[in-house]
Write a protein that holds these residues in place. Structure first.
Motif, short mmCIF file in Angstrom:
data_model
loop_
_atom_site.label_atom_id
_atom_site.label_comp_id
_atom_site.label_asym_id
_atom_site.label_seq_id
_atom_site.Cartn_x
_atom_site.Cartn_y
_atom_site.Cartn_z
N PRO A 1 47.66 -22.29 1.08
CA PRO A 1 46.84 -23.31 0.39
C PRO A 1 45.44 -23.43 0.95
O PRO A 1 44.48 -23.63 0.20
CB PRO A 1 47.65 -24.60 0.58
CG PRO A 1 49.06 -24.14 0.80
CD PRO A 1 48.95 -22.85 1.54
N GLU A 2 45.30 -23.31 2.28
CA GLU A 2 43.96 -23.40 2.86
C GLU A 2 43.08 -22.22 2.42
O GLU A 2 41.89 -22.39 2.11
CB GLU A 2 44.05 -23.43 4.39
CG GLU A 2 44.70 -24.67 4.96
CD GLU A 2 46.23 -24.61 4.87
OE1 GLU A 2 46.74 -23.53 4.47
OE2 GLU A 2 46.88 -25.63 5.17
N HIS B 1 43.45 -20.45 -0.38
CA HIS B 1 43.14 -20.60 -1.80
C HIS B 1 42.06 -21.65 -2.02
O HIS B 1 41.17 -21.49 -2.88
CB HIS B 1 44.42 -20.98 -2.55
CG HIS B 1 44.24 -21.05 -4.04
ND1 HIS B 1 43.84 -22.19 -4.68
CD2 HIS B 1 44.41 -20.10 -5.01
CE1 HIS B 1 43.76 -21.96 -5.97
NE2 HIS B 1 44.11 -20.69 -6.20
N ARG B 2 42.11 -22.74 -1.25
CA ARG B 2 41.08 -23.78 -1.38
C ARG B 2 39.71 -23.25 -0.98
O ARG B 2 38.70 -23.51 -1.66
CB ARG B 2 41.45 -24.99 -0.52
CG ARG B 2 40.44 -26.14 -0.57
CD ARG B 2 40.81 -27.20 0.44
NE ARG B 2 40.97 -26.63 1.78
CZ ARG B 2 39.93 -26.31 2.58
NH1 ARG B 2 38.68 -26.52 2.16
NH2 ARG B 2 40.15 -25.81 3.78
N ALA B 3 39.63 -22.49 0.12
CA ALA B 3 38.34 -21.95 0.56
C ALA B 3 37.79 -20.93 -0.45
O ALA B 3 36.58 -20.89 -0.71
CB ALA B 3 38.51 -21.29 1.94
N THR C 1 38.40 -20.83 -3.74
CA THR C 1 37.97 -21.54 -4.95
C THR C 1 36.65 -22.26 -4.71
O THR C 1 35.77 -22.26 -5.58
CB THR C 1 39.05 -22.54 -5.38
OG1 THR C 1 40.30 -21.85 -5.52
CG2 THR C 1 38.69 -23.20 -6.69
N ALA C 2 36.49 -22.85 -3.53
CA ALA C 2 35.24 -23.54 -3.23
C ALA C 2 34.08 -22.56 -3.15
O ALA C 2 32.97 -22.86 -3.58
CB ALA C 2 35.39 -24.30 -1.91
N GLN D 1 40.48 -19.51 -11.19
CA GLN D 1 41.88 -19.27 -10.84
C GLN D 1 42.21 -17.78 -10.82
O GLN D 1 43.06 -17.33 -10.05
CB GLN D 1 42.80 -20.01 -11.83
CG GLN D 1 42.62 -21.52 -11.82
CD GLN D 1 42.93 -22.12 -10.46
OE1 GLN D 1 43.80 -21.63 -9.73
NE2 GLN D 1 42.23 -23.21 -10.13
#
Length: 363
Positions: free
Chosen positions: A237-238, A240-242, A244-245, A265
């Motif tokens: 999750p970390e 994927h968050r980085a 996407t940001a 996505q």
């Protein structure tokens, strides 16, 4: 003194048809009557040939049949050097204007024949003589149809009525008769007889005309499928968050890279693979947005291509950077206890000769 005016040039410019251009070259075309060579624009304006190659192609094309056009022969004829001439001939040979072929003569000698083709692209076209060959035997075929054979039968019909014995004489006398009355009858019959053989002749020629071999064949094979997007070994999750940001932040630096939520996505796992390989965010941003095409119509497709093609390799570990040096063990010198000679051994003692003598004495 005033500038001399070329009256001949002024007179020639006045004869140029149409309005003269305000800039650029103005052509004064005077037809040649003798000592001229026809050069195609495909050679004179060839983008892949140098000016020296084009000039030597024109010079070779203007030479008579059988003239030596080797490097030595051209260097003796023209002021250019052998290196420039050799480079120009290599360019012409690479394009196809010049060809060198080794042939064996009847006496057994092997010679090199140099062939110059003024239009090498035409060699790929079908020869025009083959389609017209069947047309030549058809030309005499319609000849007997317009022959006065069918026109003669109406002439002997009135002849047997007065005297059957004078038929051969009346054949000669009947010649002026069709000039007055039956002359109108054969005239419409002649065009009716000639069109039938001429009408079917053009269709086979027209069907053979499209037989053209294109110089650049059309791509018929299916294109290979696009390479898949790189995927990380473990999409946390970390990570994927980085990723996407980072993709969403591209429009802040380059407005052309404004992506939709669906594109974020789809491309986030590929960016996560870059981050997993310890690529810095600013380096990823520079690799994805540097020097984009103008105008940029599909930013998501460009990012997909760059994420796949520019994927960096994983960073090597500490053990990969170490250099494995092969150690060489050096056996030290020892002094023999018997003969005081030096010999190589890991332990002190006697040399090989003293050990052999000692063993023999003990036996």
């Amino acid at each position: 003194m005033d500038t001399q005016q070329n009256t001949a040039l002024t007179r020639a410019l006045a004869e140029v048809p149409g309005p003269l251009p305000a800039r650029g070259v103005i052509h004064i075309v005077i037809p040649h009557t003798d000592r001229f060579t026809v050069v195609g624009n495909h050679l004179a304006q060839h983008p892949g040939l140098s000016t020296a190659a084009v000039s030597f192609a024109v010079r070779i094309q203007s030479l008579p049949q059988g003239t030596e056009i080797g490097v030595k022969a051209l260097a003796a004829r023209f002021p250019e050097g052998e290196k420039l001439i050799a480079a120009a001939l290599r360019e012409l040979e690479a394009i196809g204007y010049l060809q060198r072929a080794r042939t064996r003569l009847p006496d057994g000698r092997i010679v090199t024949r140099t062939v110059f083709c003024n239009q090498p692209a035409a060699l790929l076209w079908p020869r025009k003589t083959a389609p017209h060959q069947p047309a030549t035997p058809q030309a005499p075929a319609p000849a007997p149809t317009p022959q006065p054979g069918p026109a003669l039968p109406p002439q002997p019909q009135p002849v047997p009525e007065p005297e059957p014995t004078l038929q051969p004489v009346q054949v000669l006398a009947a010649a002026p008769q069709p000039v007055h009355v039956p002359a109108a009858a054969p005239e419409p019959e002649a065009p009716l007889a000639t069109p039938p053989p001429c009408a079917p002749a053009p269709p086979p020629q027209q069907s053979a005309a499209p037989l053209f071999v294109p110089l650049v064949p059309t791509p018929t094979a299916p294109k290979p499928p696009p390479r898949p997007l790189p995927q990380p070994r473990e999409l946390t999750p970390e990570l994927h968050r980085a990723a996407t940001a980072l993709l969403a932040d591209l429009r802040r630096h380059t407005p052309e890279f404004t992506l939709s939520e669906y594109d974020l996505q789809q491309l986030a796992p590929a960016v996560a693979a870059w981050l997993e390989r310890e690529a810095r965010p600013d380096a990823i941003r520079h690799a994805l947005t540097n020097d984009p095409p103008h105008p940029l119509r599909h930013p998501a497709k460009l990012l997909r291509h760059r994420l796949t093609a520019l994927l960096p390799p994983p960073l090597p570990g500490a053990h990969d950077l170490t250099v494995h040096v092969r150690r060489v063990t050096i056996t030290p010198f020892q002094t023999c206890d018997g003969c005081e000679r030096a010999f190589r051994s890991s332990t002190p003692g006697r040399c090989r000769d003293c050990r052999t003598d000692h063993e023999q004495a003990a036996a």
